[in-house]
Scaffold this active site. Structure first.
Site, PDB file in Angstrom:
ATOM      1  N   GLU A   1       0.831  -1.205   0.000  1.00 50.00           N
ATOM      2  CA  GLU A   1       0.000   0.000   0.000  1.00 50.00           C
ATOM      3  C   GLU A   1       0.871   1.263   0.000  1.00 50.00           C
ATOM      4  OE1 GLU A   1      -3.833   0.605   0.422  1.00 50.00           O
ATOM      5  OE2 GLU A   1      -2.679   2.108  -0.632  1.00 50.00           O
TER       6      GLU A   1
ATOM      7  N   ASP B   1       1.130   4.071  -2.913  1.00 46.69           N
ATOM      8  CA  ASP B   1       0.741   5.457  -2.659  1.00 46.69           C
ATOM      9  C   ASP B   1       1.879   6.430  -2.976  1.00 46.69           C
ATOM     10  OD1 ASP B   1      -1.560   4.253  -1.800  1.00 46.69           O
ATOM     11  OD2 ASP B   1      -1.218   4.602   0.332  1.00 46.69           O
TER      12      ASP B   1
ATOM     13  N   SER C   1      -7.452   2.268  -3.688  1.00 45.14           N
ATOM     14  CA  SER C   1      -6.128   2.670  -3.204  1.00 45.14           C
ATOM     15  C   SER C   1      -5.269   3.264  -4.295  1.00 45.14           C
ATOM     16  CB  SER C   1      -5.369   1.437  -2.709  1.00 45.14           C
ATOM     17  OG  SER C   1      -5.682   1.168  -1.409  1.00 45.14           O
TER      18      SER C   1
ATOM     19  N   GLY D   1     -23.617  11.626 -15.921  1.00 44.88           N
ATOM     20  CA  GLY D   1     -23.665  12.507 -14.755  1.00 44.88           C
ATOM     21  C   GLY D   1     -23.139  11.779 -13.531  1.00 44.88           C
TER      22      GLY D   1
ATOM     23  N   ASP E   1     -22.770   9.455 -10.349  1.00 45.28           N
ATOM     24  CA  ASP E   1     -23.329   8.174  -9.899  1.00 45.28           C
ATOM     25  C   ASP E   1     -22.497   7.651  -8.721  1.00 45.28           C
ATOM     26  OD1 ASP E   1     -21.108   6.383 -11.009  1.00 45.28           O
ATOM     27  OD2 ASP E   1     -21.754   7.415 -12.818  1.00 45.28           O
TER      28      ASP E   1
END
Ligand SMILES: *[C@@H]1O[C@H](CO)[C@@H](O)[C@H](O)[C@H]1NC(C)=O
Ligand SMILES: *[C@@H]1O[C@H](CO)[C@@H](O)[C@H](O)[C@H]1NC(C)=O
Ligand SMILES: *[C@@H]1O[C@H](CO)[C@@H](O)[C@H](O)[C@H]1NC(C)=O
Ligand SMILES: *[C@@H]1O[C@H](CO)[C@@H](O)[C@H](O)[C@H]1NC(C)=O
Ligand SMILES: *[C@@H]1O[C@H](CO)[C@@H](O)[C@H](O)[C@H]1NC(C)=O
Length: 567
Positions: free
Chosen positions: A289, A293, A485, A546, A548
């Site tokens: 992770e 990132d 992520s 649009g 959602d």
């Protein structure tokens, strides 16, 4: 009720008469401990507890109004973000609150330490015996059935009626420790030489390989992102790290060398730690992770100074350290302009008063001009991770209206990724900036999923970016990961690159994004209108033209965003 009224009128009299404190007001209660904990018995009376008291903040309605003004593109005060002191003036508890709390504590011989600059969160250190008396409760020791770890908690606590309206919560009390989900869901190793590959820089046609392997080059093509270096050293991009996820420089260097050969491979990032956090560099300590990132910020937001926040396990905020990091940033004169976080949980698993306090902290960061982005979660309508469910599970903290929640797309051209968590909060109501697009979506949706979600809640995600087949370097190898992520750091990088252009022109950073995005999204974002996010035995919500609740308003179109901003 009668006693509460009486005390409110005459606090000092009440204090002089210990009997008067017998009017107690239950602040929080739960029926049972979470199923992973068993009660062992009463906590030892002399055991020392450090408790945090959340005081009622002075004028959050005023701050909310001010923020609505300064974040709305049509306002003449657009982006006139507030100073640290201006925000604290709204947040600081009112004098009667300070008096009531001070009297309560000093009567009992207890001193407190403020833990935020606005002094709305204070800390006290007391024995279990004292805490039992102060809060009319019985603290017990609970044992975690898997780890064997012991923790002192209670199922219910109260405060004197005279404190009603002055105190929001005492923590830790009814909130039990829990684990935080890191969100990437798959690692498929792929062979790649650590030698530079062929990449094109700047806007160009999307290479066909991007349908199966997403690299920074693909993002430049998909989103028109510039590959040129940012110039502004005051422009910062923050990346948060939790649960012992460490961002590795050697992996970053390999990633840049292979996938961003136009950037210096030794480009690095700054480190700030709190709650006992660290960022050790052993190659086997690298986290999937954290690497994802940092690689999709440093490797996408070319040249933007990036800070990795290592939040350690000593966090006592009941919210995994999220609140500690927010307060850490609020205490700074120059916090980062963007913060991206790819961790989360399900809303039903967190304490509502703590969540409200965290969301109020994000409101403060928003008012300071900081864009707070969060991955929306990876379980579709089933929440943070895929799970069995009978109603849709909203995720935390995407339900907070002051974060920008990022969902996921997949493929070329992009469609909604099925994993993309989206839905409606059960804690926060629909914010003003969603008043047009969300009712439009709901009326088009009709009866689909009726009863499975909360129509009046804050809807999420707000936006989306690629979240499948994303290539990272991890522990010396290359592989593919998926999840929202990926999406949050990618979108955060686009925002950081726009901030570079704004700051270069002497303008304010984008700051709180949502009102701006909901006003301009039709032209500044790529609308994703196919796909859905199944879960809980349903097809989930369909993506539509649009907004959602799968991909929000869409994915970034850098050139259009830049034009809308006028830089
Ligand atoms: C890079 O592209 C050039 C020109 O398109 C080509 O000749 C070369 O073989 C490519 N190198 C690699 C490693 O793919
Ligand atoms: C960005 O700046 C670095 C020096 O900091 C330089 O080596 C690199 O070539 C530049 N890249 C681009 C795309 O301008
Ligand atoms: C990266 O390497 C270059 C060339 O070797 C050097 O000049 C520069 O100082 C290095 N930068 C960092 C951040 O280590
Ligand atoms: C849902 O429940 C079924 C039956 O108990 C189980 O086989 C399945 O693995 C569960 N799925 C998830 C995602 O937990
Ligand atoms: C639905 O959301 C609202 C906030 O918009 C909340 O007050 C209400 O309790 C929620 N309903 C349920 C059943 O959770």
């Amino acid at each position: 009720m009668r006693t509460a009224f009486f005390f409110a009128l005459s606090l000092r009299f009440a204090l002089a008469n210990p009997l008067a404190w017998h009017g107690m007001h239950v602040l929080e209660r739960r029926d049972t401990a979470p199923s992973s904990f068993v009660k062992i018995g009463p906590a030892p009376p002399d055991q020392v507890l450090t408790l945090r008291l959340g005081l009622v903040q002075g004028d959050m309605g005023g701050l909310e109004e001010r923020l609505a003004t300064i974040s709305s593109p049509s306002s003449p005060e657009f982006r006139q973000w507030l100073s640290k002191e201006e925000v604290e003036a709204f947040v600081a508890p009112k004098p009667d609150t300070v008096d009531a709390i001070t009297s309560f504590l000093s009567t009992n011989g207890i001193t407190s330490t403020p833990t935020t600059p606005a002094r709305d969160l204070i800390s006290i250190t007391v024995t279990v015996e004292q805490a039992n008396g102060l809060f009319g409760t019985q603290f017990d020791t609970f044992r975690h059935t898997e780890t064997g770890g012991e923790t002192v908690r209670t199922l219910e606590y109260s405060v004197p009626a005279a404190l009603k309206g002055h105190i929001e919560f005492v923590h830790p009390t009814t909130t039990f420790p829990q684990t935080l989900a890191r969100l990437p869901i798959a690692t498929i190793p792929i062979p790649r030489d650590i030698a530079p590959s062929n990449t094109t820089t700047g806007p160009h046609a999307v290479p066909s390989s991007c349908a199966s392997v997403v690299t920074p080059d693909c993002l430049e093509a998909l989103y028109n992102l510039p590959a040129t270096n940012a110039t502004e050293t005051s422009n910062t991009l923050g990346v948060s790290g939790y649960i012992g996820e460490y961002a590795n420089q050697a992996d970053l260097t390999a990633f840049l060398g292979s996938l961003r050969p136009d950037l210096p491979p030794n480009t690095t990032f700054a480190l700030e730690t709190l709650d006992g956090g660290s960022n050790p560099q052993g190659i086997n300590q690298a986290g999937i992770e954290a690497n994802l990132d940092i690689q999709y910020t440093v490797g996408v937001a070319s040249g933007v100074p990036t800070i990795f926040y290592g939040v350690g396990s000593d966090n006592q905020d009941g919210l995994f350290g999220f609140l500690d990091l927010a307060n850490h940033l609020l205490a700074q004169e120059n916090p980062p302009h963007v913060l991206t976080t790819s961790y989360g949980a399900n809303e039903a698993d967190v304490s509502v008063p703590l969540y409200q306090n965290l969301c109020a902290a994000y409101m403060q960061l928003a008012a300071r001009g900081i864009s707070v982005l969060y991955a929306s979660g990876d379980g579709g309508v089933a929440g943070s991770q895929s799970t069995n469910c009978t109603t849709f599970l909203p995720t935390f903290p995407s339900g907070c209206p002051y974060v920008t929640s990022v969902g996921a797309t997949t493929g070329v051209p992009e469609v909604a990724a099925e994993l993309s968590a989206g839905g409606f909060s059960n804690v926060f109501v629909r914010p003003f900036y969603q008043n047009i697009v969300v009712p439009e979506y709901l009326s088009a949706l009709g009866d689909t999923n009726a009863g499975l979600y909360n129509q009046s809640g804050r809807a999420y995600p707000d936006i989306a970016a690629v979240g499948e087949n994303v290539e990272i370097a991890w522990q010396g190898q290359f592989g593919l990961v998926g999840g929202t992520s990926c999406s949050s750091p990618i979108f955060a990088s686009a925002i950081a690159l726009l901030n570079d252009l704004l700051i270069a022109k002497g303008q304010k950073p984008l700051g709180f994004l949502n009102p701006f995005l909901y006003e301009t999204g039709k032209i500044t974002l790529n609308d994703i209108s196919s796909g859905s996010n199944p879960g809980c035995g349903t097809n989930g919500f369909p993506a539509r033209v649009g907004w959602d609740p799968v991909t929000g308003l869409g994915t970034p179109n850098f050139a259009a965003l830049r034009a809308a901003i006028g830089v």
